[in-house]
Enzyme design. Structure first.
Site, mmCIF file in Angstrom:
data_model
loop_
_atom_site.group_PDB
_atom_site.id
_atom_site.type_symbol
_atom_site.label_atom_id
_atom_site.label_comp_id
_atom_site.label_asym_id
_atom_site.label_seq_id
_atom_site.Cartn_x
_atom_site.Cartn_y
_atom_site.Cartn_z
ATOM 1 N N CYS A 103 0.817 -1.200 0.000
ATOM 2 C CA CYS A 103 0.000 0.000 0.000
ATOM 3 C C CYS A 103 0.864 1.269 0.000
ATOM 4 C CB CYS A 103 -0.964 -0.049 1.180
ATOM 5 S SG CYS A 103 -2.332 1.114 1.098
ATOM 6 N N HIS A 104 0.909 1.985 1.113
ATOM 7 C CA HIS A 104 1.745 3.181 1.229
ATOM 8 C C HIS A 104 3.158 2.852 1.736
ATOM 9 C CE1 HIS A 104 -2.154 5.172 0.878
ATOM 10 N NE2 HIS A 104 -1.498 6.272 0.572
#
Length: 171
Positions: A103-104
């Site tokens: 994800c991030h």
């Protein structure tokens, strides 16, 4: 089995930590949580998971670990503001140890300037940042680059992310 350093702080994406960690442990690997203060409890952004921090980043070195795991959420963005976390992540990439970022999570690798020339993925909002960092962004559930870096986009990709991460740990 492998000893996995996990850089994590408040506002991590709950399932992106809990599900891979469960699979890593079930496969016999040791998962060590690292933040700025040992003994502290950090909370996921969904408030479904709380994680007690095992070690302060000041008390560990990358040499003690076989792999690095960076869960997503807002945690990586907070961690990349600290030079110690950036240097820690950079060391894993430069020494060609396995790195798992979902994800991030790649935000920490962007700040460490370690994505240039690599194929990778992440949450769609960091696509341009990853490209500016020199990565070739792939909109795929999991991207494995150089037999070292495993990246995925969202919680929906966790099964593929975990599968490929475990494959690297077997080597």
């Amino acid at each position: 089995m492998s000893k996995i350093a996990t850089l994590i702080t408040n506002m991590f994406e709950d399932s992106e930590y809990t599900e891979p960690t469960k699979s890593f442990k079930e496969a016999g690997h040791e998962v060590v949580t690292i933040e700025f203060e040992a003994g502290k409890t950090v909370t996921g952004k969904q408030k479904e998971a709380e994680v007690k921090i095992d070690k302060s980043i000041d008390d560990v070195t990358p040499d003690e670990f076989d792999a690095l795991f960076i869960p997503g959420g807002f945690s990586p963005d907070q961690l990349r503001g600290d030079d110690r976390a950036v240097a820690f992540a950079k060391s894993f990439m430069e020494s060609n140890k396995p790195v798992f970022a979902i994800c991030h999570g790649p935000q920490l690798l962007i700040t460490a300037k370690t994505l240039e020339g690599r194929n990778a993925t992440g949450y769609k909002s960091i696509k341009v940042d990853m490209e500016y960092a020199g990565a070739t962004y792939k909109d795929e559930e999991v991207v494995v680059c150089g037999g070292q870096l495993v990246t995925s986009r969202t919680p929906e990709d966790i099964p593929a992310f975990t599968r490929e991460s475990l494959k690297l740990l077997e080597k």
